[in-house]
Design a protein around this motif. Sequence first.
Motif, PDB file in Angstrom:
ATOM      1  N   ASP A  41       0.805  -1.224   0.000  1.00 43.66           N
ATOM      2  CA  ASP A  41       0.000   0.000   0.000  1.00 43.66           C
ATOM      3  C   ASP A  41       0.834   1.270   0.000  1.00 43.66           C
ATOM      4  N   TYR A  42       2.177   1.134   0.083  1.00 45.28           N
ATOM      5  CA  TYR A  42       3.052   2.294  -0.063  1.00 45.28           C
ATOM      6  C   TYR A  42       3.395   2.558  -1.537  1.00 45.28           C
ATOM      7  N   CYS A  43       3.181   1.586  -2.396  1.00 45.94           N
ATOM      8  CA  CYS A  43       3.564   1.702  -3.813  1.00 45.94           C
ATOM      9  C   CYS A  43       2.414   2.277  -4.625  1.00 45.94           C
ATOM     10  N   ASP A  44       2.652   3.435  -5.270  1.00 45.97           N
ATOM     11  CA  ASP A  44       1.589   4.070  -6.053  1.00 45.97           C
ATOM     12  C   ASP A  44       1.458   3.497  -7.459  1.00 45.97           C
ATOM     13  N   GLY A  45       2.402   2.645  -7.855  1.00 46.64           N
ATOM     14  CA  GLY A  45       2.318   2.007  -9.163  1.00 46.64           C
ATOM     15  C   GLY A  45       2.756   2.872 -10.323  1.00 46.64           C
ATOM     16  N   PHE A  46       3.345   4.050 -10.053  1.00 48.83           N
ATOM     17  CA  PHE A  46       3.808   4.921 -11.132  1.00 48.83           C
ATOM     18  C   PHE A  46       5.185   4.498 -11.660  1.00 48.83           C
ATOM     19  N   GLY A  47       5.938   3.757 -10.864  1.00 43.69           N
ATOM     20  CA  GLY A  47       7.222   3.247 -11.329  1.00 43.69           C
ATOM     21  C   GLY A  47       8.333   4.265 -11.404  1.00 43.69           C
ATOM     22  N   ASP A  48       8.359   5.247 -10.476  1.00 41.28           N
ATOM     23  CA  ASP A  48       9.455   6.221 -10.466  1.00 41.28           C
ATOM     24  C   ASP A  48      10.812   5.540 -10.337  1.00 41.28           C
ATOM     25  N   CYS A  49      10.817   4.369  -9.701  1.00 45.01           N
ATOM     26  CA  CYS A  49      12.070   3.670  -9.433  1.00 45.01           C
ATOM     27  C   CYS A  49      12.636   2.973 -10.664  1.00 45.01           C
ATOM     28  N   LEU A  50      11.789   2.618 -11.639  1.00 42.85           N
ATOM     29  CA  LEU A  50      12.231   1.797 -12.760  1.00 42.85           C
ATOM     30  C   LEU A  50      13.412   2.386 -13.536  1.00 42.85           C
ATOM     31  N   GLN A 116       5.876  10.454 -13.989  1.00 44.45           N
ATOM     32  CA  GLN A 116       4.588  10.818 -13.421  1.00 44.45           C
ATOM     33  C   GLN A 116       3.576  11.111 -14.516  1.00 44.45           C
ATOM     34  N   MET A 117       2.322  10.851 -14.203  1.00 39.10           N
ATOM     35  CA  MET A 117       1.239  11.139 -15.130  1.00 39.10           C
ATOM     36  C   MET A 117       0.760  12.568 -14.881  1.00 39.10           C
ATOM     37  N   LEU A 118       0.432  13.267 -15.959  1.00 39.26           N
ATOM     38  CA  LEU A 118      -0.007  14.653 -15.859  1.00 39.26           C
ATOM     39  C   LEU A 118      -1.437  14.782 -16.360  1.00 39.26           C
ATOM     40  N   ARG A 119      -2.124  15.767 -15.836  1.00 35.16           N
ATOM     41  CA  ARG A 119      -3.464  16.103 -16.313  1.00 35.16           C
ATOM     42  C   ARG A 119      -3.369  17.412 -17.070  1.00 35.16           C
ATOM     43  N   PRO A 120      -3.644  17.401 -18.397  1.00 29.17           N
ATOM     44  CA  PRO A 120      -3.535  18.643 -19.177  1.00 29.17           C
ATOM     45  C   PRO A 120      -4.318  19.781 -18.543  1.00 29.17           C
ATOM     46  N   VAL A 121      -3.705  20.951 -18.461  1.00 27.76           N
ATOM     47  CA  VAL A 121      -4.346  22.124 -17.867  1.00 27.76           C
ATOM     48  C   VAL A 121      -5.398  22.670 -18.817  1.00 27.76           C
ATOM     49  N   GLN A 122      -6.546  23.010 -18.284  1.00 25.62           N
ATOM     50  CA  GLN A 122      -7.629  23.554 -19.108  1.00 25.62           C
ATOM     51  C   GLN A 122      -7.439  25.045 -19.326  1.00 25.62           C
ATOM     52  N   ALA A 123      -7.927  25.528 -20.421  1.00 25.82           N
ATOM     53  CA  ALA A 123      -7.816  26.952 -20.741  1.00 25.82           C
ATOM     54  C   ALA A 123      -8.453  27.794 -19.648  1.00 25.82           C
ATOM     55  N   GLY A 124      -7.743  28.840 -19.228  1.00 24.62           N
ATOM     56  CA  GLY A 124      -8.251  29.740 -18.219  1.00 24.62           C
ATOM     57  C   GLY A 124      -8.057  29.251 -16.803  1.00 24.62           C
TER      58      GLY A 124
END
Length: 261
Positions: A41-50, A116-124
């Motif tokens: 439960d400490y592992c977020d699954g993003f794989g920063d370590c890989l 890391q995964m990003l969420r595109p910023v919306q206009a404004g």
Amino acid sequence: MKRKIIQIDQDKCNGCGLCAQACHEGAIEIKDGKAQLIRDDYCDGFGDCLPHCPQEAITFVEREAAAYDEKAVELHKQRQAAGTAATAGSCPGSQAHALSPAAQHMPSGCPGSRAQMLRPVQAGASSDMPATAETSISRPSQLRQWPVQIKLLPVQAPFYENAHLLIAADCTAYAFADFHQKFIKNRITAIGCPKLDEGDYTEKLTEIIRNNTIKSVTIVRMDVPCCGGIERAAVQALQASGKFIPWQVITIGRDGSILDE
């Protein structure tokens, strides 16, 4: 629940500790000279370590595992910080350290290459900028992941799942004014310059395509001879992967025009 989580090959691990340094959740510790995932439960699954493992001992597996627990991670990090503070007052010269030969010579991982995964910023809208700053964004970023440099990209990461992959020469983003909307939008981005980077991209791109569910590949290059290297590497990677994936090559002129599509 069944989810993607890291797995550490103990036979390949040399205990260098770079993965533990790269893990911002503190999910990995060095025990008995080997890296170990201490709690699911400490592992977020993003794989920063890989991308930081020089032995390629870390991979993703899909198995039954406890869900990532952000609160548990925060408590764990607080305990780690408290433990560090408790030992800070003692004489550094009297503290015992067990370092593997690799750990003594290898540099620490670069925080800027953390996957890391990003969420595109919306206009404004604004992201993490303070309210007093200039926050209006008329042309939002469409970038969906970090890092973007081919040399820094992990071979496996959640953001590759069912992804449309963009492999682009880095000059194309400067030459083509609407690069985010036309090419980056809804794609995972991999950029590079075969003239400036050492080595060949073929092997890395082959592993990315082979080990993930890539749905399509778009190659964007400039109309200069050196850009043939990135096109060649991408095409050879597609062939070497053994997969049949739709792909296309788009050439950008130095005047910013699309020469072929």
